[in-house]
Design an enzyme around this catalytic site. Structure first.
Site, PDB file in Angstrom:
ATOM      1  N   LYS A 252       0.910  -1.299  -0.003  1.00  0.00           N
ATOM      2  CA  LYS A 252      -0.069  -0.001   0.015  1.00  0.00           C
ATOM      3  C   LYS A 252       1.018   1.234  -0.081  1.00  0.00           C
ATOM      4  O   LYS A 252       1.829   1.465   0.660  1.00  0.00           O
ATOM      5  CB  LYS A 252      -0.902   0.015   1.186  1.00  0.00           C
ATOM      6  CG  LYS A 252      -2.131  -1.090   0.827  1.00  0.00           C
ATOM      7  CD  LYS A 252      -3.221  -0.628   1.945  1.00  0.00           C
ATOM      8  CE  LYS A 252      -4.423  -1.690   1.608  1.00  0.00           C
ATOM      9  NZ  LYS A 252      -5.039  -1.620   0.319  1.00  0.00           N
TER      10      LYS A 252
ATOM     11  N   GLU B  65      -6.656  -8.371  -3.269  1.00  0.00           N
ATOM     12  CA  GLU B  65      -6.346  -9.855  -2.632  1.00  0.00           C
ATOM     13  C   GLU B  65      -7.817 -10.282  -2.422  1.00  0.00           C
ATOM     14  O   GLU B  65      -8.050 -11.366  -2.312  1.00  0.00           O
ATOM     15  CB  GLU B  65      -5.504  -9.836  -1.630  1.00  0.00           C
ATOM     16  CG  GLU B  65      -6.015  -9.243  -0.343  1.00  0.00           C
ATOM     17  CD  GLU B  65      -6.434  -7.788  -0.223  1.00  0.00           C
ATOM     18  OE1 GLU B  65      -6.108  -6.920  -0.993  1.00  0.00           O
ATOM     19  OE2 GLU B  65      -7.594  -7.532   0.655  1.00  0.00           O
TER      20      GLU B  65
ATOM     21  N   ARG C   7     -10.843 -10.121  -3.467  1.00  0.00           N
ATOM     22  CA  ARG C   7     -11.507 -10.915  -4.714  1.00  0.00           C
ATOM     23  C   ARG C   7     -11.027 -12.226  -5.006  1.00  0.00           C
ATOM     24  O   ARG C   7     -11.477 -13.139  -5.481  1.00  0.00           O
ATOM     25  CB  ARG C   7     -11.620  -9.967  -6.112  1.00  0.00           C
ATOM     26  CG  ARG C   7     -10.160  -9.698  -6.705  1.00  0.00           C
ATOM     27  CD  ARG C   7     -10.050  -8.526  -7.697  1.00  0.00           C
ATOM     28  NE  ARG C   7     -10.162  -7.200  -6.950  1.00  0.00           N
ATOM     29  CZ  ARG C   7     -10.188  -5.972  -7.704  1.00  0.00           C
ATOM     30  NH1 ARG C   7     -10.387  -5.977  -9.073  1.00  0.00           N
ATOM     31  NH2 ARG C   7     -10.303  -4.845  -6.937  1.00  0.00           N
TER      32      ARG C   7
HETATM   33  N1  BES Z   1      -8.696  -3.818   1.570  1.00  0.00           N
HETATM   34  C1  BES Z   1      -8.734  -2.904   0.395  1.00  0.00           C
HETATM   35  C2  BES Z   1      -9.961  -1.905   0.171  1.00  0.00           C
HETATM   36  C3  BES Z   1     -10.056  -0.753   1.119  1.00  0.00           C
HETATM   37  C4  BES Z   1      -9.501   0.393   0.933  1.00  0.00           C
HETATM   38  C5  BES Z   1     -10.754  -0.941   2.222  1.00  0.00           C
HETATM   39  C6  BES Z   1      -9.890   1.391   1.902  1.00  0.00           C
HETATM   40  C7  BES Z   1     -10.995  -0.076   3.124  1.00  0.00           C
HETATM   41  C8  BES Z   1     -10.712   0.953   3.069  1.00  0.00           C
HETATM   42  C9  BES Z   1      -8.663  -3.792  -0.782  1.00  0.00           C
HETATM   43  O1  BES Z   1      -7.782  -4.978  -0.808  1.00  0.00           O
HETATM   44  C10 BES Z   1      -7.738  -3.086  -1.907  1.00  0.00           C
HETATM   45  O2  BES Z   1      -6.405  -2.709  -1.683  1.00  0.00           O
HETATM   46  N2  BES Z   1      -8.332  -2.779  -2.995  1.00  0.00           N
HETATM   47  C11 BES Z   1      -7.612  -2.021  -4.038  1.00  0.00           C
HETATM   48  C12 BES Z   1      -7.748  -2.742  -5.347  1.00  0.00           C
HETATM   49  C13 BES Z   1      -6.961  -2.188  -6.575  1.00  0.00           C
HETATM   50  C14 BES Z   1      -5.359  -2.638  -6.134  1.00  0.00           C
HETATM   51  C15 BES Z   1      -7.512  -2.930  -7.845  1.00  0.00           C
HETATM   52  C16 BES Z   1      -7.967  -0.978  -4.130  1.00  0.00           C
HETATM   53  O3  BES Z   1      -9.213  -0.411  -3.937  1.00  0.00           O
HETATM   54  O4  BES Z   1      -7.303   0.388  -4.032  1.00  0.00           O
HETATM   55 ZN    ZN Z   2      -8.186  -5.798   1.413  1.00  0.00          ZN
HETATM   56 ZN    ZN Z   3      -5.843  -5.118  -0.719  1.00  0.00          ZN
END
Ligand code: BES
Ligand code: ZN
Ligand code: ZN
Length: 479
Positions: free
Chosen positions: A258, A331, A333
Site C-alpha cells: 500500500k 487480494e 477478490r
Molecule cells: N482492503 C482494500 C480495500 C479498502 C480500501 C478497504 C480502503 C477499506 C478502505 C482492498 O484489498 C484493496 O486494496 N483494493 C484495491 C484494489 C485495487 C488494487 C484494484 C483498491 O481499492 O485500491
Molecule cells: Zn483488502
Molecule cells: Zn488490498
C-alpha cells in the site's frame, strides 16, 4: 458488557428517570413536578433536546426526539436520541436509570433502546486502566407496559451481535490472526448454538483454493476457511442462503505494498465482512430464525514476504479458472472467488457476500453507504435495499453491464485481478461474478465498516456494519 435491561411494572418514585418525548407528544403529561414542567416548557422553547432536573436527590432527564418526514428517518432519529441519552448519562456518571416513554409507538421506542445500547459500546481490552475507563451505566429499567419483553430480547441479541462484530474488527493482527479468528468464531458458535468447523491449510490445498493460498503465500501464518451453519428442523427455505465474508485479517497490499502514509492504518479492519457474517450468525441463531443459512469465511493476512505471490503470477482458482495477478493488493477478490465457487455445492437459493473490497467504493459514496451489485432477482435486491433503509445501513446499487467485463480481460489468462482506472468497485464486482452460478448479491462495505469518529450510536473504529442489515433481511425473509 452490555447494559442490562430490567422490566418494571411501574415507575419507582425515588429512582432517577429518563423521559423520552417527541414534538407531537404531550409534554405536560410527563411525570414531572409542576415546577419542572414549567422549566421543561422554557427549555423546549429554546430548542434544547436534553434537559436535566435535580429535585431533592432524585434526578429526571428529558430527551426530545426530532420530528421526521419518513418512517425510516423517524426510526433513525429515535436511535440517535437513544445514543445521545446514553452518552449524557455516562457523562453524568449515572449507573441506573428507569425509562419512561411519553408515547405508544412501540417500534420507535425500540429504536431508541437500540441506539441507547449500541452507543454504550467500548473496546477497552488494551488499556491497562480499563476499569477506570468503563462507562458508568449498568442497568436500564423499562416499563413492561411500554416494552414487549420478547421484542427487547430479540433486539438485545442483535445489538450484542453488532458489538461482537465491532470487537472482532477492533482487534489488531497481533491478536486476531486467521487461526485466532477461527477460534473466536468457534467460541461464539458454542454460545449462540450454530454449527461451526474450519479447514486448515492442508485441507485448503486439497480443495485447490488457489486464490486463498496465493494471498497467504507472503504470510508466516496459515490461512483458514471457515464454515458456519444454522439449520433449524423445518426451515422456510429448502435451499440454503449462503453468506460469504472477506476475512483478510490484515492487508498490507502484499508486494504491491500500500503506497501512501496512512493507507495501511485501518487495514486490521479488512475482515469486517467476516465480522458481519459472524455477527449475523450470532443474532440469527440466538433468535432461532427459521431459515437454513450457511456462512463461508476465507481468512488470511496479505503480506509481502520471500515467497509472496507476485504481480504477473497466474493463479489457478477453485472453480478451475486462471487469474493473472497484476496487483497483489486486489487480494479480497482472490479469496472471495474461491469462497463463491465453493458455495456452489450447497445449491444455494441466494448468496450474499460482504467485503471491504475497494477504495473505489469509499471514493464513490463514502462511509454513508454500502455499494451493492448482483445477479439476484430485482425483488430480492429491493428487499435488501428496504432492509438497508429500515436499519439505516443504506445500499446504493451499481450497474453490472456486460461492457465492464472487458476491463478485466487478461492477455494470458481467463481474467486479471485488476481493471483499469475507472469503475473500480464495479470491476471488482464483475470479477466476483465470474465465480457465481446462482442468485448473488455483492456488498462492498469498505466505506462504512470503519469510521474515525463517533457517529451517534455507531461508535468510532469498527462499526459492525452489515449485522443489523443481514438480520433484518433474514428475519423478514420469505422465498
Ligand atoms: N482492503 C482494500 C480495500 C479498502 C480500501 C478497504 C480502503 C477499506 C478502505 C482492498 O484489498 C484493496 O486494496 N483494493 C484495491 C484494489 C485495487 C488494487 C484494484 C483498491 O481499492 O485500491
Ligand atoms: Zn483488502
Ligand atoms: Zn488490498
Amino acid at each position: 458488557m452490555s447494559i442490562s435491561l430490567k422490566y418494571i411494572t411501574k415507575l419507582s418514585a425515588n429512582a432517577d428517570t429518563l423521559m423520552l418525548t417527541a414534538e407531537k407528544d404531550n409534554q405536560q403529561s410527563l411525570p414531572l413536578s409542576a415546577e419542572e414542567l414549567k422549566g421543561l416548557d422554557e427549555a423546549l422553547k429554546l430548542k434544547l433536546k436534553w434537559v436535566g432536573f435535580n429535585e431533592a436527590g432524585k434526578k429526571n432527564w428529558v430527551i426530545k426526539v426530532d420530528a421526521a418526514k419518513t418512517t425510516e428517518a423517524a426510526l433513525e432519529n429515535y436511535r440517535r436520541a437513544g445514543a445521545q441519552a446514553c452518552k449524557e448519562l455516562n457523562k453524568a456518571k449515572v449507573a441506573k436509570v428507569q425509562l419512561y416513554c411519553n408515547n405508544t409507538e412501540t417500534e420507535l421506542n425500540l429504536a431508541f433502546l437500540e441506539g441507547f445500547i449500541l452507543a454504550d459500546y467500548q473496546f477497552l481490552k488494551y488499556f491497562s486502566d480499563n476499569n477506570d475507563r468503563k462507562n458508568s451505566l449498568q442497568s436500564l429499567s423499562v416499563l413492561s407496559t411500554q416494552f414487549n419483553k420478547k421484542a427487547c430480547e430479540e433486539l438485545l441479541h442483535v445489538t450484542d451481535a453488532v458489538m461482537t462484530a465491532r470487537t472482532l474488527v477492533n482487534e489488531p493482527l497481533s491478536y486476531l490472526t486467521a487461526v485466532q479468528l477461527s477460534q473466536d468464531i468457534a467460541k461464539l458458535a458454542k454460545e449462540a448454538g450454530f454449527k461451526f468447523h474450519y479447514f486448515d491449510k492442508k485441507k485448503i490445498e486439497s480443495l485447490k483454493m488457489g486464490g486463498l493460498l496465493a494471498v497467504n503465500r507472503g504470510s508466516q501464518l496459515p490461512p483458514t476457511f471457515n464454515i458456519l451453519e444454522w439449520k433449524p428442523a423445518k426451515p422456510l427455505n429448502k435451499k440454503p442462503i449462503v453468506l460469504v465474508g472477506k476475512g483478510v485479517v490484515y492487508d498490507t497490499g502484499g508486494l504491491s505494498l500500500k503506497p501512501t502514509a496512512n493507507s495501511m492504518d485501518q487495514m486490521k479492519s479488512d475482515m469486517a465482512g467476516a465480522a458481519a457474517v459472524t455477527g449475523a450468525f450470532c443474532a440469527l441463531a440466538k433468535n432461532k430464525l427459521n431459515l437454513h443459512v450457511i456462512g463461508l469465511i476465507p481468512a488470511t493476512d496479505n503480506r509481502p514476504g520471500e515467497d509472496a505471490y507476485t504481480p504477473g503470477d497466474v493463479v489457478p482458482m477453485h472453480n478451475g479458472m486462471n487469474v493473472e495477478v497484476l496487483n497483489t493488493d486486489a487480494e479480497g477478490r482472490m479469496i472471495l472467488g474461491d469462497a463463491l465457487s465453493y458455495a456452489q455445492q450447497f445449491n444455494p437459493e441466494l448468496v450474499i457476500d460482504l467485503a471491504t473490497l475497494t477504495g473505489a467504493a469509499v471514493a464513490a459514496i463514502g462511509p454513508e453507504g454500502i455499494v451493492m451489485m448482483g445477479t439476484a432477482a430485482e425483488k430480492t435486491k429491493q428487499r435488501l435495499k428496504d432492509s438497508g433503509n429500515a436499519v439505516y445501513e443504506r445500499l446504493v446499487e451499481f450497474p453490472m453491464w456486460d461492457e465492464y467485463a472487458a476491463h478485466i480481460k487478461s492477455d494470458i489468462a481467463d481474467i486479471k485481478n485488476v481493471g483499469g482506472p475507472y469503475a473500480g468497485a464495479i470491476t471488482a464486482g464483475k470479477f466476483l461474478e465470474c465465480f457465481t452460478k446462482y442468485d448473488w448479491i455483492h456488498l462492498d462495505i469498505a466505506g462504512p465498516s470503519y469510521i474515525k469518529a463517533d457517529d451517534h450510536y455507531r461508535s468510532k473504529n469498527g462499526t459492525g456494519v452489515g449485522v443489523r442489515l443481514l438480520y433484518h433481511f433474514l428475519a423478514n425473509y420469505s422465498a
